[in-house]
Design a protein around this motif. Structure first.
Motif, PDB file in Angstrom:
ATOM      1  N   ASP A  10      49.189  24.366  34.333  1.00  0.00           N
ATOM      2  CA  ASP A  10      47.875  24.464  35.004  1.00  0.00           C
ATOM      3  C   ASP A  10      46.818  24.989  34.033  1.00  0.00           C
ATOM      4  N   ILE A  11      47.234  25.920  33.185  1.00  0.00           N
ATOM      5  CA  ILE A  11      46.285  26.405  32.164  1.00  0.00           C
ATOM      6  C   ILE A  11      45.888  25.237  31.262  1.00  0.00           C
ATOM      7  N   ASP A  12      46.861  24.423  30.870  1.00  0.00           N
ATOM      8  CA  ASP A  12      46.549  23.257  30.012  1.00  0.00           C
ATOM      9  C   ASP A  12      45.520  22.350  30.688  1.00  0.00           C
ATOM     10  N   GLU A  13      45.754  22.128  31.963  1.00  0.00           N
ATOM     11  CA  GLU A  13      44.858  21.257  32.731  1.00  0.00           C
ATOM     12  C   GLU A  13      43.444  21.860  32.773  1.00  0.00           C
ATOM     13  N   ALA A  14      43.387  23.157  33.050  1.00  0.00           N
ATOM     14  CA  ALA A  14      42.086  23.832  33.154  1.00  0.00           C
ATOM     15  C   ALA A  14      41.367  23.829  31.802  1.00  0.00           C
TER      16      ALA A  14
END
Ligand code: NAD
Ligand code: 2VS
Length: 497
Positions: A50-54
């Protein structure tokens, strides 16, 4: 109305690229009410994916619309966020109290301050985000401009979540960065409400993102991500060290607002009643969970007995209650784990030989994380309860004889966040304030903030400063442009004579 808001709290999702989404893993964690220890809701548990996506979204937004936007237009969004916060104070404050146990009369003020944080930085950027010019005779005009840094990672604690989050988000966005907020796992409700407000304000997708989750997973991934240029962190000193280690490989720029054990020094000539008011407020407001709390009281021996008697009377009369009642002065601590930690210090105080004097918690509140307001009397500055941050409504009380002794003791600690001096002798007020090794000193005042001044600590209380211009230093990259105004001499390497 408040009842409706609290009964209708939904599960919390992540806010990424302008959408509220579940965690990629599908996992969620429980959020508890500190007043009852019952479950409030489930919170999406973000992690590396999710951090990667954000970060992808924030990077694209920085390169795209947000990065290209005219400053005036960008600041209109910042003012809009401030207005929306003000409009919704009466629902944000109860959510904050419900989630953290902070008394509602205090969360209302903090939410109003959060709106002010946005307004203040919009004004600062429009009026003051200016460069310098360095003319060199008629040969050069050198000048500087401030550019946003890029994707900002903001990691925040649970003790005053909404206000502390906005204290970072406002300058980060106003100066043109894009943001990923990783709020504390014990207090996700108002970070989620802020995401809704920012969504409503209509910021372009990806400019502001919230990834809920644990520090060791979501937080650590944000710190290690190569496309995140800076980390602004507020939290415990040990977490700050860990974050700096983890960010070293990707050469992160850091701002660290860390723990404290701030002294309040009351001389025998102080305005007794005002010093008493300030001292009690400074340790017992925010349930004692305030980084700048005056958790070590140094009191001159000539007034020790009288001051302690007055403090005991205050402790006996402080209103310990439901955080949602307007009259409550102390509510439950944010989480059971923290509650047990604070209580453990009362045992340590007894083992170290202190006289532990506590107020009472009404029987009906026993299921909450309540710690009664407490004085640790007859303490010595070498004791653990004088050296370690307890972060609850507990004040260590130490007598002193003279100025030299109290300065030495005030400084004999690893922390250096804040300090408070009470005396009617103006020379001594300045002298002692300047002699205390801490980032922020108040003379004859409690912790009254001025957003223009540098906020932060020395020693193990932090690195760097927030507030005013200091936020510009952190959230912008200064670029210097050297412009030749004439044909100055250039050495002619390799040119045939
Ligand atoms: N100096 C200041 O301005 C200031 C202000 C408020 C609070 N504080 C301090 O904060 C502390 C209380 O807050 P807390 O208990 O939430 O602090 P904490 O350090 O436990 O957590 C703060 C945040 O860091 C995250 N985190 C934890 N481990 C991490 C890791 N390895 N990598 C990345 N992120 C990680 C947490 O999830 C949370 O969001 C106290 O020490 C208090 O003094 C300081
Ligand atoms: O817990 C840290 C909060 C610091 C800020 C203040 O105490 C304040 O601004 O009132």
């Amino acid at each position: 109305m408040v009842k409706d808001i609290l009964e209708n709290v939904q599960d919390v999702k992540l806010y990424i690229n302008g959408s509220f989404v579940e965690a990629t893993s599908g996992k969620a964690f429980e959020n508890l009410n500190p007043f009852t220890n019952e479950t409030i809701n489930q919170v999406a548990e973000g992690d590396t994916a999710d951090i990667d996506e954000a970060v992808r979204a924030a990077k694209a937004a920085f390169k795209g619309e947000w990065g290209q936007m005219k400053v005036k237009e960008r600041l209109a969004y910042i003012y809009k966020i401030a207005d929306l916060i003000d409009e919704h104070i009466h629902e944000i404050a109860p959510l904050e109290s419900y989630d953290t146990g902070l008394p509602i009369s205090q969360t209302k003020k903090m939410v109003a301050r959060a709106a002010q944080n946005f307004r203040f930085y919009a004004e600062m950027v429009s009026a003051r985000l200016v460069g310098d010019a360095y003319p060199v005779d008629d040969e050069f005009l050198n000048y500087t401009i401030h550019k946003p840094v890029g994707v900002a990672g903001l990691i925040t604690p649970w003790n005053a979540p909404f206000m502390l989050e906005t204290w970072k988000i406002a300058p980060a966005l106003a100066t043109g960065n894009t943001v990923i907020l990783k709020p504390a796992e014990w207090s996700p409700l108002t970070a989620n409400r802020l995401a809704e407000i920012i969504d409503q304000a209509g910021l372009p997708d990806g400019v502001f993102n919230v990834v809920h989750g644990f520090g060791e997973t979501a937080g650590a991934s944000l710190v290690a991500h190569p496309d995140v240029q800076l980390i602004s962190f507020t939290g415990e000193t040990t977490t700050g060290s860990e974050i700096m280690r983890n960010g070293a490989d990707t050469l992160k720029r850091f701002s660290m607002e860390l723990g404290g054990k701030s002294p309040i020094i009351v001389f025998d000539d102080a305005d007794f009643d005002r010093a008493l008011d300030a001292c009690t407020w400074g340790i017992f407001s925010f349930n004692g969970e305030r980084c700048t709390a005056n958790s070590r009281l140094f009191i001159h021996e000539a007034i020790y007995d009288k001051f302690v008697a007055a403090l005991k009377e205050r402790v006996d009369n402080i209103i310990v209650g439901d955080p949602l009642d307007e009259g409550t002065q102390i509510g439950p601590l944010a989480h059971k784990t923290h509650y047990n930690r604070v209580l453990s210090y009362l045992d340590i105080a007894k083992e170290e030989g202190c006289d532990v004097y506590s107020g009472t918690v009404p029987e009906s509140y026993k299921s909450g994380n309540y710690v009664a307001p407490t004085l640790l009397l007859g303490a010595d500055n070498k004791m653990r309860i004088a050296q370690e941050e307890i972060f609850g409504p507990v004040m260590t009380v130490i007598p002193f004889k003279d100025e030299e002794e109290v300065i030495e003791k005030a400084n004999d600690i690893r922390y250096g966040l804040a300090g408070y001096v009470w005396t009617k002798d103006i020379k001594r007020g300045h002298r002692v304030a300047q002699a205390v090794d801490a980032g922020m000193l108040w003379v004859n005042s409690q912790n009254v903030r001025d957003l223009r001044t540098p906020f932060g600590g020395s020693k193990h209380s932090g690195i760097g400063r927030e507030g005013g211009y200091y936020a510009f230093e952190f959230y912008t990259e200064q670029q210097v442009i050297h412009v030749a105004l004439g044909d100055h001499h250039i050495p002619q390497f390799g040119k045939k004579k």
